[in-house]
Design a protein around this motif. Structure first.
Motif, short mmCIF file in Angstrom:
data_model
loop_
_atom_site.label_atom_id
_atom_site.label_comp_id
_atom_site.label_asym_id
_atom_site.label_seq_id
_atom_site.Cartn_x
_atom_site.Cartn_y
_atom_site.Cartn_z
N GLU A 71 0.96 -1.29 0.05
CA GLU A 71 -0.10 -0.14 -0.18
C GLU A 71 0.98 1.18 -0.01
N LEU A 72 0.56 2.19 -0.88
CA LEU A 72 1.38 3.56 -1.00
C LEU A 72 0.36 4.77 -0.74
N HIS A 73 0.83 5.59 0.29
CA HIS A 73 0.25 6.79 0.46
C HIS A 73 0.71 7.93 0.08
N LEU A 74 0.40 8.75 -0.85
CA LEU A 74 1.10 9.96 -1.26
C LEU A 74 0.16 11.15 -0.98
N GLN A 75 0.60 12.27 -0.20
CA GLN A 75 -0.12 13.50 0.12
C GLN A 75 0.88 14.70 -0.24
N PHE A 76 0.08 15.65 -1.06
CA PHE A 76 0.69 17.00 -1.37
C PHE A 76 -0.26 17.90 -0.92
N GLY A 77 0.28 18.92 -0.45
CA GLY A 77 -0.79 20.06 0.12
C GLY A 77 -0.05 21.43 0.00
N PRO A 78 0.16 22.06 -1.16
CA PRO A 78 0.47 23.39 -1.31
C PRO A 78 -0.53 24.41 -0.64
N LYS A 79 0.10 25.29 -0.18
CA LYS A 79 -0.60 26.69 0.19
C LYS A 79 0.02 27.94 -0.26
N TYR A 80 -0.79 28.86 -0.87
CA TYR A 80 -0.59 30.12 -1.36
C TYR A 80 -1.28 31.09 -0.90
N ARG A 81 -0.33 32.19 -0.41
CA ARG A 81 -1.03 33.40 0.25
C ARG A 81 -0.81 34.60 -0.90
N VAL A 82 -1.88 34.66 -1.49
CA VAL A 82 -1.90 35.74 -2.65
C VAL A 82 -1.62 37.09 -1.96
N SER A 83 -2.15 37.48 -0.82
CA SER A 83 -2.13 38.66 -0.11
C SER A 83 -2.58 38.37 1.36
N ASP A 84 -2.38 39.23 2.14
CA ASP A 84 -3.14 39.37 3.63
C ASP A 84 -4.46 39.05 3.64
N LYS A 85 -5.08 39.09 2.51
CA LYS A 85 -6.72 39.06 2.43
C LYS A 85 -7.08 37.68 1.79
N TRP A 86 -6.19 37.09 0.80
CA TRP A 86 -6.47 36.28 -0.12
C TRP A 86 -5.51 34.98 -0.03
N LYS A 87 -6.12 33.78 0.44
CA LYS A 87 -5.41 32.45 0.44
C LYS A 87 -5.86 31.30 -0.31
N LEU A 88 -4.96 30.48 -0.81
CA LEU A 88 -5.54 29.25 -1.51
C LEU A 88 -4.89 27.99 -0.82
N PHE A 89 -5.67 27.11 -0.76
CA PHE A 89 -4.96 25.57 -0.22
C PHE A 89 -5.45 24.61 -1.03
N LEU A 90 -4.45 23.74 -1.57
CA LEU A 90 -4.96 22.62 -2.13
C LEU A 90 -4.29 21.27 -1.70
N ASN A 91 -5.19 20.28 -1.54
CA ASN A 91 -4.57 19.09 -1.12
C ASN A 91 -4.93 17.83 -2.11
N THR A 92 -3.93 16.96 -2.46
CA THR A 92 -4.22 15.68 -2.95
C THR A 92 -3.94 14.60 -2.35
N ASN A 93 -4.49 13.67 -2.03
CA ASN A 93 -4.18 12.51 -1.24
C ASN A 93 -4.41 11.30 -2.36
#
Length: 832
Positions: free
Chosen positions: A628-650
């Motif tokens: 069994e293989l588990h891979l997880q990748f979770g980038p986070k990008y703060r565009v500004s102090d008001k706008w944030k993006l979170f991506l998660n792939t499992n």
């Protein structure tokens, strides 16, 4: 009771006696400050130029808590906090120097969120018992965060009504805070002695400083409280508030549109200075966060998080002992209809409607915590259709039911308690009834170097017959210094069942566990911290005795001085496993080969605009092709102090696993299967200001299962190939959810929420479906499209009663902008 269980209870009793005798008279020195009463309140605007601040006493001498524990704060970051009080509450004015004020981090978040922020933190304990405190945090962006803290465990679901303002200036930044007495629990005494600690976090250097020094080498954070003196002759105001709401839902599903209007109210009443009644009248949970649904092939049900606010706030007493799983209240019906020939279920409800619920909780002067929870759910029916006559009928699958919890939690010493918990479910008529009772001991010596714990629970269930089960355990742990160890023993009998109001999965076992951990208490070399731990777990079946499993586990985590985190570990079951649960039949088991598991993870510096978490986890079984293989990748990008993006792939890829499939007469069928699962989620937050936010949450779950052969389970746990079982068990499951939510805290405690929700799911009896066809199958299914608006408004009794009283020129009501409220002594509170 057999000899082993008697031994456990004797072990628990000896621990109790020993630990009480082991109490040490040493105590931790406590910092103190005496504060004055004021007659004119300051304006809460983040500028400390009001007259009351000129001669106010100053709490100073902050000490670094992390990473260099015990190091005095440098003069360039000097932090001074002025504190005063009046008839209405307590005021804090914190001045925090910073040589580079233009670099102060101030990311906007929703309320109760801390992002890439500097913040100022207050911990108040009205009973000064070093065990349960209230947190009040304001970030450099002006966002409020509050929580209840019990023995170091934080419950952020609690929301208080308090007032704050911040200002960034040429010397650093200032936080000004007013906490009304209505938000603090304290005894009815003329002279008050409260526990207090305060902290400041400087985010760009990831350093934290506390007023009363916290020794990271031992004990919980709360035992290091300082003390406030000088508060005299104050009274907790009448604590009565209402939160009426109105909501409207427009739901479209499978071509049918319906509009639903709701209205109701939450009530909160302070019975006295210590006890509070929370009641929900005509509940509405339509805007609760969606569940992260999965394709479940295990022997146990999935335990989902609680997302309904009433069941998450103020439940710290009721979660003692883990006998309460709140999703049971209003969850699946407990019964199932009896079908006649040619009948089929047309509609089986997935949940039960809640009529109302209340909870009473608080703590006496003698540190006895008392909690009472009660909820009533509605009668629920399944719809059944006769396939020949097309006639439909209804059958009761859940009667009127009452759910009740009683908790008694006696605290003593700095960090010890003995607790009693009883849960009870009574259903109307001949439906299932249940009761569970638990006793818990948690003792820590006064040096805060050793902890001793024990528990004993009993469950009773009446359905078609009665059954009684037991659970218990005891252990001890060294909780101080670089080297930490613990050992414990736990058991459950086969008839232990708390699933009417709790959650119990595996039963009929005895477990022996040991732990050794090593950590850095101060930065060393290129590392800020290091944690290593080794764990051993040995399981046996109780009835009849059988080896179950032996697990060795090693974990590590490191943080560098550049705030890169990484770690990994290793796990193995050198003797294999006799799985006593997967066959789903009592006294049967299946042999599982031994495996080893290695994993590693890496996290970049969260202060950067772009950060990421990566995890790799690989299981290899001692069987050809099985792993069994588990891979997880979770980038986070703060565009500004008001706008944030979170991506998660499992991604989870499981090859040649073996699991339960079916029953055929007395034969238990297992299958060898490949299973691939991919989970993608995206979250985007745009925060307009500290009261208004737009949040997008998306999740797509995909899982496919393909069987290659089938087996019959033998009595010795081996699997023998069964060439006659030819059912097609392949499957592909998709779940899709989108939530787009606009939230506006338009007044203290009051919120408007506009929510658009899109949801669908598909289940097909096939595997290896290509990408295009998979999404075609998903989008061919009926979709839920829902648009809802909910408005709730917080009404405080002390404020409302003045609406109907005599008007005068010297008093106006409210804490909103440009309003004033007069205290009994004539002081006013002004809130910008």
């Amino acid at each position: 009771m057999n000899i082993s269980l008697k031994t456990i209870f004797l072990f628990s009793f000896l621990f109790c006696v020993y630990s009480i005798n082991a109490q040490n008279t040493d105590s931790i020195p406590r910092k103190k400050i005496t504060i004055p009463r004021i007659t004119e309140a300051p304006k809460i605007d983040g500028i400390l130029n009001d007259a009351v601040w000129q001669n106010a006493p100053i709490a100073t001498g902050f000490v670094e808590r992390q990473p260099n524990n015990g190091k005095p704060i440098p003069d360039s970051l000097k932090t001074d906090v002025k504190i005063v009080y009046d008839d209405l509450g307590i005021y804090f004015g914190a001045t925090m120097k910073d040589p580079e004020p233009d670099k102060i981090l101030k990311e906007l978040t929703e309320r109760d969120g801390i992002g890439n922020d500097d913040f100022f933190f207050i911990l108040l304990n009205g009973y000064n018992d070093r065990q349960q405190s209230l947190q009040f945090i304001v970030t450099a962006a002006g966002v409020q965060y509050d929580a209840k803290m019990t023995n170091g465990n934080e419950d952020s679901s609690w929301n208080g009504i308090w007032y704050s303002a911040i200002q960034i200036n040429d010397d650093g930044w200032v936080a000004e805070i007013f906490i009304p007495y209505s938000e603090v629990r304290f005894p009815n005494k003329n002279v008050q002695e409260w526990g207090l600690n305060m902290e400041r976090e400087m985010r760009r250097t990831r350093t934290r400083y506390s007023w009363s020094h916290v020794d990271n080498a031992k004990g919980a954070f709360s035992i290091y409280d300082g003390e406030i003196y000088g508060i005299e002759n104050v009274q907790s105001p009448t604590r009565l508030s209402f939160q009426p709401y109105v909501s409207v839902y427009v739901n479209d599903y499978d071509g049918k549109t319906e509009t639903i209007f709701n209205g109701g109210m939450d009530l909160k009443y302070g019975i006295n200075d210590a006890f509070t009644l929370d009641m929900i009248l005509i509940p509405d949970f339509g805007q609760s966060k969606f569940d992260a649904e999965v394709l479940n092939l295990s022997a146990f049900e999935v335990q989902y998080e609680e997302n309904r606010p009433f069941f998450t706030e103020g439940t710290e007493l009721f979660t003692k002992g883990n006998l309460f799983y709140s999703r049971r209240v209003g969850g699946y019906p407990s019964g199932f209809p009896i079908l006649s020939e040619n009948e089929e279920i047309e509609n089986y409800p997935s949940s039960v409607d809640l009529i109302n619920a209340f909870k009473i909780s608080g703590r006496t002067d003698g540190n006895l915590g008392i909690g009472v929870f009660n909820a009533i759910t509605e009668r629920t029916y399944a719809e059944i259709k006769n396939s020949e006559t097309n006639e439909t009928r209804k059958e009761l699958v859940e009667p009127l039911a009452n759910y009740n919890i009683l908790v008694l939690d006696q605290r003593f010493g700095d960090n010890s308690s003995v607790s009693f918990v009883n849960t009870n479910v009574i259903r109307e008529g001949d439906f299932r009834d249940a009761n569970a009772t638990g006793l818990y001991m948690d003792l820590t010596n006064k040096k805060n170097t050793f902890n001793y714990f024990a528990n004993a629970e009993g469950s009773w269930v009446k359905d078609n017959s009665e059954k009684f089960g037991m659970e218990g355990g005891a252990g001890m742990a060294k909780i101080s210094g670089k080297h930490r160890v613990s050992g414990e023993i736990n058991f459950r009998t086969k008839d232990y069942d708390i699933n009417d109001l709790g959650y119990s999965s595996n039963t009929n076992y005895i477990n022996y566990a040991g732990y050794y951990g090593y950590r850095y208490l101060q930065p060393k070399g290129f590392l800020n911290n290091l944690n290593l731990n080794f764990n051993l777990n040995y399981f046996r079946r109780l009835e009849t005795d059988l080896y179950n499993n032996f697990i060795f586990n090693f974990n590590s985590s490191f943080t560098t001085k550049k705030f890169l985190g990484f770690g990994g570990g290793f796990e193995m079951t050198p003797f294999g496993k006799n799985d006593i649960y997967e066959p789903r039949v009592e006294n049967r088991y299946v042999k599982v080969p031994d495996y080893y598991d290695v994993w590693g993870w890496f996290s970049t510096d969260y202060r950067k605009k772009l950060a990421a978490d990566v995890t790799v986890d690989w299981y290899k079984y001692n069987e050809q092709g099985r792993g069994e293989l588990h891979l997880q990748f979770g980038p986070k990008y703060r565009v500004s102090d008001k706008w944030k993006l979170f991506l998660n792939t499992n991604v989870i890829l499981s090859d040649k696993e073996e699991g339960f499939v079916d029953f055929v007469n007395d034969d238990i069928i297992f299958g060898k299967r490949d299973r691939n699962t991919v989970i993608n989620s995206l979250e985007s937050q745009y925060i307009f200001n500290n009261k208004m936010a737009l949040n997008l949450a998306f999740r797509h779950y995909y899982s496919e299962v393909e069987y290659s052969k089938f087996f019959s389970l033998q009595n010795d746990g081996e699997l023998f190939e069964n060439p006659f079982y030819d059912e097609d068990r392949d499957a592909t499951y998709n779940s899709w959810n989108i939530d787009l939510r606009f939230s506006w805290w338009f007044a203290p405690g009051s919120q408007l929420t506009l929510l658009y929700r899109n949801a669908m799911e598909s289940y097909v009896g096939d595997a290896r479906v290509n990408f295009s066809n998979n999404f075609n199958n998903l989008f061919d299914e009926p979709q839920l499209n829902s648009l809802s608006l909910r408005v709730s408004y917080y009404l405080d009794y002390n404020r409302v009663k003045t609406w109907f009283g005599p008007k005068n020129k010297t008093q106006t009501v409210g804490f909103g902008p440009r309003n004033e409220k007069m205290s009994k002594s004539g002081s006013s509170i002004k809130n910008s």
